[in-house]
Design a protein around this motif. Structure first.
Motif, PDB file in Angstrom:
ATOM      1  N   GLY A 150       0.735  -1.106  -0.095  1.00 50.68           N
ATOM      2  CA  GLY A 150      -0.194  -0.031  -0.203  1.00 50.68           C
ATOM      3  C   GLY A 150       0.782   0.930   0.443  1.00 50.68           C
ATOM      4  N   GLU A 173       2.214   1.299  -3.636  1.00 51.99           N
ATOM      5  CA  GLU A 173       1.188   2.109  -4.529  1.00 51.99           C
ATOM      6  C   GLU A 173       1.091   3.330  -3.926  1.00 51.99           C
ATOM      7  N   ARG A 187     -12.961  -5.552 -14.685  1.00 50.65           N
ATOM      8  CA  ARG A 187     -12.688  -6.025 -12.837  1.00 50.65           C
ATOM      9  C   ARG A 187     -14.211  -6.047 -11.815  1.00 50.65           C
ATOM     10  N   TYR A 240      -6.458   3.815  -5.353  1.00 53.17           N
ATOM     11  CA  TYR A 240      -7.101   3.157  -4.472  1.00 53.17           C
ATOM     12  C   TYR A 240      -6.765   1.813  -4.459  1.00 53.17           C
ATOM     13  N   GLY A 241      -6.154   1.409  -4.680  1.00 51.11           N
ATOM     14  CA  GLY A 241      -5.605  -0.102  -4.149  1.00 51.11           C
ATOM     15  C   GLY A 241      -4.771   0.378  -2.334  1.00 51.11           C
ATOM     16  N   GLN A 280      -7.166   1.117   0.092  1.00 51.55           N
ATOM     17  CA  GLN A 280      -7.501  -0.785   0.541  1.00 51.55           C
ATOM     18  C   GLN A 280      -6.750  -1.037   1.347  1.00 51.55           C
ATOM     19  N   LYS A 281      -5.255  -0.706   1.110  1.00 50.73           N
ATOM     20  CA  LYS A 281      -4.718  -1.740   2.044  1.00 50.73           C
ATOM     21  C   LYS A 281      -4.022  -0.314   3.272  1.00 50.73           C
TER      22      LYS A 281
END
Length: 297
Positions: free
Chosen positions: A8, A11, A55, A229-230, A233-234
């Motif tokens: 995360g 990213e 996706r 966005y990845g 989420q982390k």
């Protein structure tokens, strides 16, 4: 194997690094800001929309009428924000305008307090004062050498920050909707909106500008959003807030390396003041409590 938290962070840093080059791609495209915004929306919609469709992120079956309206308004404010931000690049150094644009966290809190009746902690007024002192230091109105272009650039960046703050507050109310769907809808709205008044007929049919515009839509929009966005989420919110400062700092470095933009010591001090004020507000730093604690010892 890397832990999700470390992935995360990577990213988020990559997303901020991509964002730091937006001004270069806009400037090198040689297009007026409105056309640059149109093609960012168009190509971004094509690339991100395809990814989100593959996706399975485009399911809008549970989206209510009120949420569609919020996405519509959020799309408009996002695109208006890009129009002013890209305009700022035409008048002032990209690094300076991007740092001024980073007053957006301050406007998020101010707008929420003024119009949404959210609590605005008294100590935050100090950070508002520090941030706008930083803006004054960048413009340097007391030197006797007012630069109309610099003032227009900083002013456009601050207006952009206000509209981005509005976009943030609107999007925060769409909690159960996939962010990829929201971004795709925003880009679709931007494409339709800009097609009505951007002078796209003036864009030459052939030329290197297409490479810059395609990259703006693919790298700095679609790929950047996917990475962002990845990361969301982390990572925890405080880590996201800290890593977001890679964007303005990296932009200053990119601007210096690519365009050799001269930054005076006073400008540097002003940019540090803006960045620190935004950081302090995000982290709820209370200097008065520090002072009381010191007095207790």
């Amino acid at each position: 194997m890397m832990q999700p938290n470390n992935i995360g962070k990577l990213e988020m840093i990559l997303a901020m690094m991509l964002s730091s080059t937006i001004g270069v791609f806009v400037y090198e495209s040689g297009q007026v800001p409105l056309n640059a915004v149109f093609y960012r929306c168009l190509f971004g919609f094509m690339f991100l929309g395809f990814y989100a469709w593959v996706r399975g992120y485009l399911d809008a079956s549970k989206v209510t009428g009120k949420e569609w309206l919020l996405m519509l308004v959020g799309g408009v404010t996002l695109v208006v924000n890009w129009c002013f931000l890209f305009t700022s690049f035409s008048f002032a150094p990209i690094g300076v305008t991007t740092v001024a644009y980073h007053t957006q966290p301050i406007f998020v809190l101010l707008i929420a307090a003024l119009f949404l009746r959210e609590r605005f902690e008294p100590h935050n007024w100090l950070w508002v004062l520090v941030a706008f002192s930083g803006v004054l230091m960048i413009v340097d109105p007391f030197s006797g050498g007012w630069s109309d272009n610099l003032i227009l650039g900083i002013g456009s960046a601050i207006i952009a920050a206000v509209f981005y703050a509005l976009t943030t507050l609107i999007t925060q109310r769409l909690t159960h909707i996939k962010p990829h769907l929201i971004a795709t809808v925003h880009l679709a709205i931007g494409t339709l909106m800009m097609a009505t008044f951007a002078p796209i007929k003036e864009v030459p049919a052939a030329g290197d500008h297409w490479y810059w515009l395609l990259a703006l839509g693919f790298l700095q929009t679609a790929v950047m959003y996917i990475l962002l966005y990845g990361a969301f989420q982390k990572l925890e919110t405080p880590m996201i807030a800290v890593l977001a400062y890679v964007y303005p700092v990296a932009t200053v470095v990119v601007d210096y390396l690519v365009y050799d933009s001269a930054i005076t010591p006073l400008m540097t001090l002003g940019m540090v003041a803006i960045l620190f004020a935004g950081f302090a507000m995000n982290r709820s730093i209370r200097p008065l409590q520090w002072w009381k604690r010191e007095q207790a010892y």
